[in-house]
Design a protein around this motif. Structure first.
Motif, PDB file in Angstrom:
ATOM      1  N   VAL A   1       0.845  -1.193   0.000  1.00 13.88           N
ATOM      2  CA  VAL A   1       0.000   0.000   0.000  1.00 13.88           C
ATOM      3  C   VAL A   1       0.878   1.240   0.000  1.00 13.88           C
ATOM      4  O   VAL A   1       1.786   1.365   0.826  1.00 13.88           O
ATOM      5  N   LYS A   2       0.585   2.134  -0.901  1.00 12.01           N
ATOM      6  CA  LYS A   2       1.270   3.425  -0.877  1.00 12.01           C
ATOM      7  C   LYS A   2       0.251   4.469  -0.433  1.00 12.01           C
ATOM      8  O   LYS A   2      -0.828   4.580  -1.035  1.00 12.01           O
ATOM      9  N   VAL A   3       0.590   5.190   0.610  1.00 12.16           N
ATOM     10  CA  VAL A   3      -0.329   6.209   1.125  1.00 12.16           C
ATOM     11  C   VAL A   3       0.452   7.509   1.263  1.00 12.16           C
ATOM     12  O   VAL A   3       1.475   7.551   1.956  1.00 12.16           O
ATOM     13  N   TYR A   4      -0.013   8.541   0.601  1.00 14.21           N
ATOM     14  CA  TYR A   4       0.633   9.855   0.725  1.00 14.21           C
ATOM     15  C   TYR A   4       0.259  10.462   2.082  1.00 14.21           C
ATOM     16  O   TYR A   4      -0.785  10.123   2.644  1.00 14.21           O
ATOM     17  N   PRO A   5       1.109  11.332   2.633  1.00 15.96           N
ATOM     18  CA  PRO A   5       0.846  11.889   3.973  1.00 15.96           C
ATOM     19  C   PRO A   5      -0.528  12.553   4.076  1.00 15.96           C
ATOM     20  O   PRO A   5      -1.111  12.956   3.064  1.00 15.96           O
ATOM     21  N   LYS A   6      -0.996  12.648   5.305  1.00 18.70           N
ATOM     22  CA  LYS A   6      -2.401  13.022   5.481  1.00 18.70           C
ATOM     23  C   LYS A   6      -2.695  14.483   5.157  1.00 18.70           C
ATOM     24  O   LYS A   6      -3.848  14.856   4.992  1.00 18.70           O
ATOM     25  N   PHE A   7      -1.637  15.307   5.010  1.00 17.29           N
ATOM     26  CA  PHE A   7      -1.926  16.708   4.694  1.00 17.29           C
ATOM     27  C   PHE A   7      -2.403  16.898   3.238  1.00 17.29           C
ATOM     28  O   PHE A   7      -2.931  17.933   2.884  1.00 17.29           O
ATOM     29  N   TYR A   8      -2.200  15.872   2.399  1.00 17.94           N
ATOM     30  CA  TYR A   8      -2.718  15.998   1.030  1.00 17.94           C
ATOM     31  C   TYR A   8      -4.239  15.889   1.038  1.00 17.94           C
ATOM     32  O   TYR A   8      -4.799  15.138   1.833  1.00 17.94           O
ATOM     33  N   ARG A   9      -4.875  16.590   0.097  1.00 18.30           N
ATOM     34  CA  ARG A   9      -6.332  16.494   0.020  1.00 18.30           C
ATOM     35  C   ARG A   9      -6.744  15.205  -0.674  1.00 18.30           C
ATOM     36  O   ARG A   9      -6.112  14.794  -1.645  1.00 18.30           O
ATOM     37  N   ARG A  10      -7.789  14.587  -0.151  1.00 16.46           N
ATOM     38  CA  ARG A  10      -8.258  13.319  -0.718  1.00 16.46           C
ATOM     39  C   ARG A  10      -9.755  13.368  -0.968  1.00 16.46           C
ATOM     40  O   ARG A  10     -10.483  14.042  -0.246  1.00 16.46           O
ATOM     41  N   TRP A  11     -10.179  12.608  -1.940  1.00 12.95           N
ATOM     42  CA  TRP A  11     -11.603  12.472  -2.238  1.00 12.95           C
ATOM     43  C   TRP A  11     -11.962  10.992  -2.286  1.00 12.95           C
ATOM     44  O   TRP A  11     -11.285  10.223  -2.976  1.00 12.95           O
ATOM     45  N   GLN A  12     -12.988  10.649  -1.557  1.00  8.64           N
ATOM     46  CA  GLN A  12     -13.484   9.275  -1.607  1.00  8.64           C
ATOM     47  C   GLN A  12     -14.145   9.057  -2.972  1.00  8.64           C
ATOM     48  O   GLN A  12     -14.877   9.936  -3.446  1.00  8.64           O
ATOM     49  N   LEU A  13     -13.864   7.941  -3.602  1.00 11.42           N
ATOM     50  CA  LEU A  13     -14.494   7.695  -4.905  1.00 11.42           C
ATOM     51  C   LEU A  13     -15.968   7.340  -4.703  1.00 11.42           C
ATOM     52  O   LEU A  13     -16.305   6.500  -3.865  1.00 11.42           O
ATOM     53  N   ASN A  14     -16.785   8.005  -5.479  1.00  9.00           N
ATOM     54  CA  ASN A  14     -18.226   7.790  -5.395  1.00  9.00           C
ATOM     55  C   ASN A  14     -18.661   7.026  -6.648  1.00  9.00           C
ATOM     56  O   ASN A  14     -18.600   7.557  -7.755  1.00  9.00           O
TER      57      ASN A  14
END
Ligand SMILES: Cc1cc2nc3c(=O)[nH]c(=O)nc-3n(C[C@H](O)[C@H](O)[C@H](O)COP(=O)(O)O)c2cc1C
Length: 423
Positions: A33-46
């Protein structure tokens, strides 16, 4: 060294498999799993949103399976040893309601992470200079240690074949969402890796463009992207790194761009994408000749790319109604005979290669190793989807005795990939 030299350096033989059977302690498997740090903005896929659904279906997890206390999350794309070295990045430009930027697809969490906002710069500068793409640019990359942890140097092949499968999964989602695709294999991968902050641990392999091209200069990314590791720990493999670097600049053969003409029924094809699986056991059942040729024809449809390597298919027919068993080069029977025991042996005694209806071998005399392997993987993905579409089972086979397979087929070309189809 040339691309072929790297392929040859990763050959299996009866002896090499005896000496190094690839046993690993499963508890030491690096994370996939690659996860960018939490300060990046993310959008849940709908999934109700067709754009989100298009992206999601390129890489979706479709089954969870527990084996010897380890839970595997199986996906739309197959992967050698279910190690999933591939990552997906998508640049979106000019899409309503979406910030123009480069996003990382976090497959496990079903979300898009915005890792870079575009101004007058973008991925076009590297993959299609002089053009600006309104739409999507997908990049497939490999976090190679996920695979080299187990398969050592031979994982070079699996990273590239897995990338080809992932390109095939993107193409399948595009088909279901009525979107055009063009594959790009020859581009400045090394500069792009550097600008994406991949260090030596991840590398870009292939690219898919889906959208409208406009004649316009787009600048190189103006800011560096920080390095984020795609595994929890890492051990360098200098062979893989050298092989990737040396083969990145190889120029593929060129061809005129042509689109494949598939005629799949959408709902049924969606089910093939969704339920695609590698069959672990086959039951020596025959398949019909009509189905066999349908699979064969669809797999041979054009690859929508100007960069190309010819992949020749040898089919070792064991059980197809109305067909003489034997070795076929394309449509031509070159040697009649019952060879299922030989193909089982050649694929390192894997029973699927013996009990199937047909064992396929993809061979090539290529200029660009990376392109050839990815096209072999992409064609392999078509074999899976089209077989499953017609109710036939299938599995990719990356493990075979190279020299003996070549001698058996009577070819001087490299054997890149094998597959078993049957019931
Ligand atoms: C490049 C490649 C090589 C593979 N080689 C083998 C193989 O030699 N033997 C085998 O049984 N399965 C092989 N597989 C199938 C994988 O084990 C399978 O894709 C993985 O376990 C995930 O399961 P799924 O395909 O059902 O989603 C291969 C798959 C790929 C993509």
């Amino acid at each position: 060294m040339l691309g072929k030299t790297y392929h040859h350096a990763t050959k299996h033989s009866y002896q090499s498999v005896q000496i190094d059977p690839n046993y690993v302690d499963p508890s030491t498997q690096p994370s996939s799993v690659k996860v960018y740090p939490k300060f990046y903005r993310r959008w849940q896929l709908n999934r109700q949103d067709p754009i989100h659904n298009f992206i999601w279906l390129t890489s979706a997890i479709t089954l969870e399976k527990t084996y010897k206390d380890v839970t595997y999350q199986l996906r739309v794309n197959p992967s050698a040893g279910a190690l999933y070295p591939t990552e997906i990045y998508v640049q979106m430009r000019g899409i309503k309601g979406i910030i123009d930027g480069i996003y990382h697809l976090e497959i496990e969490n079903n979300c898009l992470t915005l890792i870079y906002e575009l101004i007058d710069d973008g991925l076009e500068n590297y993959v299609t200079p002089g053009k600006c793409i309104n739409g999507f640019i997908f990049l497939v990359s490999c976090v190679y240690y996920r695979s080299s942890w187990k398969y050592k140097n031979r994982s070079l092949r699996y990273c590239l074949l897995d990338s080809g499968h992932h390109l095939g999964a993107i193409a399948a989602s595009a088909y279901l969402h009525d979107r055009n695709t063009q594959l790009i294999f020859d581009f400045d991968k090394l500069t792009l890796n550097q600008d994406l902050g991949f260090e030596n641990k991840e590398f870009v392999t292939g690219c898919v463009i889906s959208g409208e091209a406009e004649e316009k200069q787009v600048r190189r990314l103006r800011l560096p992207i920080p390095f984020v590791n795609g595994t929890d720990y890492f051990q360098a493999n200098s062979f893989i790194e050298e092989a990737y670097q040396a083969t990145s600049g190889q120029i593929s053969r060129q061809q005129k761009l042509a689109d494949p003409q598939f005629n799949w029924q959408q709902t049924q094809f969606f089910e093939s994408v969704w339920y695609r699986r590698s069959q672990r056991r086959l039951y020596k059942q025959p398949i019909s000749q009509e189905t066999y040729w349908r699979i064969f024809e669809d797999v041979k449809q054009p690859i929508p790319s100007e960069h190309f390597e010819e992949i020749e298919i040898f089919s070792v027919v064991h059980r197809v109604e109305g067909m003489l068993p034997g070795i076929y080069q394309g449509r031509n029977l070159i040697q009649a005979g019952e060879f299922s025991n030989q193909t089982g042996y050649l694929c390192i005694n894997q029973s699927i290669a013996k009990d199937c209806a047909v064992t396929l071998f993809f061979v090539s005399d290529y200029l660009s190793y990376q392109t050839a392997m990815q096209i072999a993987g992409l064609m392999g993905h078509r074999v899976y989807l089209v077989s499953n579409y017609w109710g036939i089972d299938c599995s990719g086979i990356g493990a075979f005795y190279d020299d003996e397979a070549q001698a058996f087929l009577g070819t001087k070309k490299d054997v890149l990939y094998a597959m078993a189809i049957g019931k």
